[in-house]
Design an enzyme around this catalytic site. Structure first.
Site, PDB file in Angstrom:
ATOM      1  NE  ARG A 124      -4.123  -1.913   1.872  1.00 50.51           N
ATOM      2  CZ  ARG A 124      -4.148  -2.886   2.766  1.00 50.51           C
ATOM      3  NH1 ARG A 124      -3.338  -2.863   3.801  1.00 50.51           N
ATOM      4  NH2 ARG A 124      -4.993  -3.871   2.638  1.00 50.51           N
ATOM      5  CE  LYS A 146      -1.097  13.844 -14.085  1.00 46.86           C
ATOM      6  NZ  LYS A 146      -1.444  14.430 -15.397  1.00 46.86           N
ATOM      7  CD  GLU A 188       6.242  16.566 -22.123  1.00 45.71           C
ATOM      8  OE1 GLU A 188       5.674  17.547 -21.608  1.00 45.71           O
ATOM      9  OE2 GLU A 188       5.660  15.494 -22.357  1.00 45.71           O
ATOM     10  CE  LYS A 230       4.748  17.486 -13.573  1.00 45.29           C
ATOM     11  NZ  LYS A 230       4.792  16.331 -14.417  1.00 45.29           N
ATOM     12  CD  GLU A 240      -4.511  16.384 -15.115  1.00 47.52           C
ATOM     13  OE1 GLU A 240      -3.346  15.982 -14.933  1.00 47.52           O
ATOM     14  OE2 GLU A 240      -5.168  16.157 -16.115  1.00 47.52           O
ATOM     15  NE  ARG A 244       0.039  16.837 -12.313  1.00 44.10           N
ATOM     16  CZ  ARG A 244       0.740  16.025 -11.557  1.00 44.10           C
ATOM     17  NH1 ARG A 244       0.485  15.957 -10.268  1.00 44.10           N
ATOM     18  NH2 ARG A 244       1.711  15.296 -12.062  1.00 44.10           N
ATOM     19  CG  ASN A 248      -2.136  16.808 -19.552  1.00 45.28           C
ATOM     20  OD1 ASN A 248      -1.082  16.182 -19.572  1.00 45.28           O
ATOM     21  ND2 ASN A 248      -3.066  16.605 -18.660  1.00 45.28           N
ATOM     22  CG  HIS A 251       0.415  16.087 -23.106  1.00 42.94           C
ATOM     23  ND1 HIS A 251       1.138  17.259 -23.161  1.00 42.94           N
ATOM     24  CD2 HIS A 251       1.235  15.182 -22.503  1.00 42.94           C
ATOM     25  CE1 HIS A 251       2.320  17.065 -22.604  1.00 42.94           C
ATOM     26  NE2 HIS A 251       2.410  15.819 -22.204  1.00 42.94           N
ATOM     27  CG  HIS A 255      -1.856  11.361 -24.816  1.00 45.68           C
ATOM     28  ND1 HIS A 255      -2.378  11.808 -23.626  1.00 45.68           N
ATOM     29  CD2 HIS A 255      -0.555  11.093 -24.567  1.00 45.68           C
ATOM     30  CE1 HIS A 255      -1.427  11.813 -22.702  1.00 45.68           C
ATOM     31  NE2 HIS A 255      -0.311  11.380 -23.241  1.00 45.68           N
ATOM     32  CG  HIS A 269       5.112  11.504 -24.610  1.00 46.11           C
ATOM     33  ND1 HIS A 269       3.739  11.473 -24.632  1.00 46.11           N
ATOM     34  CD2 HIS A 269       5.448  12.451 -23.694  1.00 46.11           C
ATOM     35  CE1 HIS A 269       3.266  12.347 -23.755  1.00 46.11           C
ATOM     36  NE2 HIS A 269       4.280  12.951 -23.171  1.00 46.11           N
TER      37      HIS A 269
HETATM   38  N1  GLY Z   1       2.798  15.305 -17.386  1.00 45.12           N
HETATM   39  C1  GLY Z   1       1.698  16.028 -16.920  1.00 45.12           C
HETATM   40  C2  GLY Z   1       1.546  16.014 -15.435  1.00 45.12           C
HETATM   41  O1  GLY Z   1       2.413  15.547 -14.744  1.00 45.12           O
HETATM   42  O2  GLY Z   1       0.554  16.462 -14.929  1.00 45.12           O
END
Ligand code: GLY
Length: 372
Positions: A124, A146, A188, A230, A240, A244, A248, A251, A255, A269
């Site tokens: 956990r 993430k 990025e 960031k 998010e 946040r 993206n 993205h 994506h 990517h």
């Molecule tokens: N890569 C986008 C984020 O970490 O929210």
């Protein structure tokens, strides 16, 4: 020790430092030892990174009094899978890793995401340290917690938020990246300038080529500024719920293009993100949100950096506009079936909106495909 800059990620009890600088692998033991009472850490890496840098990391850990048990996985996006997640978790259990032990994710975005997720679900939640070895991982995926894997349904659809206890971004390891991987990671970096810092974007326009050529001081600055941005956004909105999603930018399109190209080396990517940023600015301009010069400036910088910016630069066939729209529907930013887009009122002024007419997106994609 060479100049190390620290960017704090302020998340209350889960706060941690991102340390950025040269020669950090050689001092990894000094940085990590204060986090653990045991003399061992468990390092998960992949073959290419291990070949270039594992000996240096082990020497650095040992210099700080830590020994390392090591699991080396195959390189590549396919490793971010149920299979390798299970393999990693079973290895950590067989090693009797405890909750207060330190697991080290030593690699690019694939390893960081996979190992972070393994750490999130093992007992956990065990603690982990990110040592990102690619530009993309240093400026984006290693920071913010993430973690996850891909499934047949799409990228990163299974995962958890699990913050690392420390991130060590050694600028020197970027030297062994291929030019294409470095440029993709740079997609990025550009994203940060485009979404929230016009001055940084102008700095990148001026210094991007020298940075790509290898200047470590410029590289350290670009990584630091990206991580600062960031960290600030993640501290405001860890899971998010709102802002946040700004991270993206590019993205949603990216994506869909990655899915359309089978997550293969037809499109990396960061290359998808770069094309996605160009499309997001084009869409913003068509919707009258930003000037027509902004998308041209974005595309000019991507071109100057040798990055793809148009759909015709993707080799092979692509689906039609409706096919790409369907792929965008799997995006994690979908709320009640409604896609949210990151658009911009200008360079450095991105915002999140669900208020985008599907027809405008379809027309943009159809025009971009027709130019192929
Ligand atoms: N890569 C986008 C984020 O970490 O929210």
């Amino acid at each position: 020790m060479s100049d190390v800059r620290t960017v704090p990620v302020a998340l209350g009890a889960r706060s941690y430092d991102v340390r950025i600088g040269r020669g950090l692998l050689a001092r990894a033991g000094d940085h990590i030892a204060p986090l653990t009472r045991r003399g061992t850490v468990w390092v998960v890496t992949e073959e290419t990174v291990a070949r270039h840098h594992l000996a240096a990391l082990q020497a650095g850990l040992s210099a700080g009094g830590l020994s390392a048990r090591v699991l080396t996985l195959p390189p590549g996006e396919a490793t971010k899978s149920w299979h390798w997640l299970q393999h990693t978790v079973e290895w950590l259990l067989a090693e009797r890793v405890e909750r207060r032990d330190i697991v080290v994710a030593f690699g690019g975005g694939v390893i960081g995401d996979l190992v972070g997720f393994a750490a999130a679900i093992l007992r956990r939640g065990v603690r982990f340290v990110q040592i990102p070895t690619s530009l993309l991982a240093q400026v984006d995926s290693s920071v913010g917690g993430k973690t996850g894997i891909n499934t047949a349904h799409g990228k990163n659809l299974v995962g958890a938020f699990h913050q690392p206890g420390l991130v060590l971004a050694d600028i020197d390891v970027l030297d062994t990246m291929t030019g294409r991987d470095f440029r993709a990671g740079y997609g990025e970096v550009v994203k940060y300038g485009l979404l929230g810092d016009a001055e940084f974007f102008a700095w990148l326009e001026e210094h991007g080529p020298a940075l790509a050529a290898g200047d470590p001081t410029l590289r350290a600055h670009a990584v630091r500024r990206s991580v600062e941005m960031k960290a600030e956004i993640v501290a405001r909105d860890e899971t998010e719920e709102g802002d946040r999603a700004l991270l993206n930018l590019g993205h949603t399109f990216g994506h869909a293009l990655e899915a359309a190209t089978g997550y293969s080396d037809r499109l990396l990517h960061g290359e998808g993100v770069a094309i996605g940023c160009a499309l997001a600015f084009e869409l913003s301009s068509r919707l009258g949100l930003c000037s027509q010069e902004d998308p041209s400036r974005v595309r000019a910088h991507l071109a100057a950096m040798g990055l793809r910016r148009d759909l015709h630069e993707i080799p092979g066939d692509l689906p039609d506009a409706d096919g790409l729209l369907r792929l965008m529907g799997q995006d994690k930013k979908v709320v009640a079936g409604q896609l949210r887009f990151i658009l911009a009122r200008g360079i450095g002024h991105a915002f999140v909106t669900a208020d985008v007419p599907t027809g405008a997106v379809r027309a943009l994609l159809a025009d971009a495909l027709a130019a192929r």
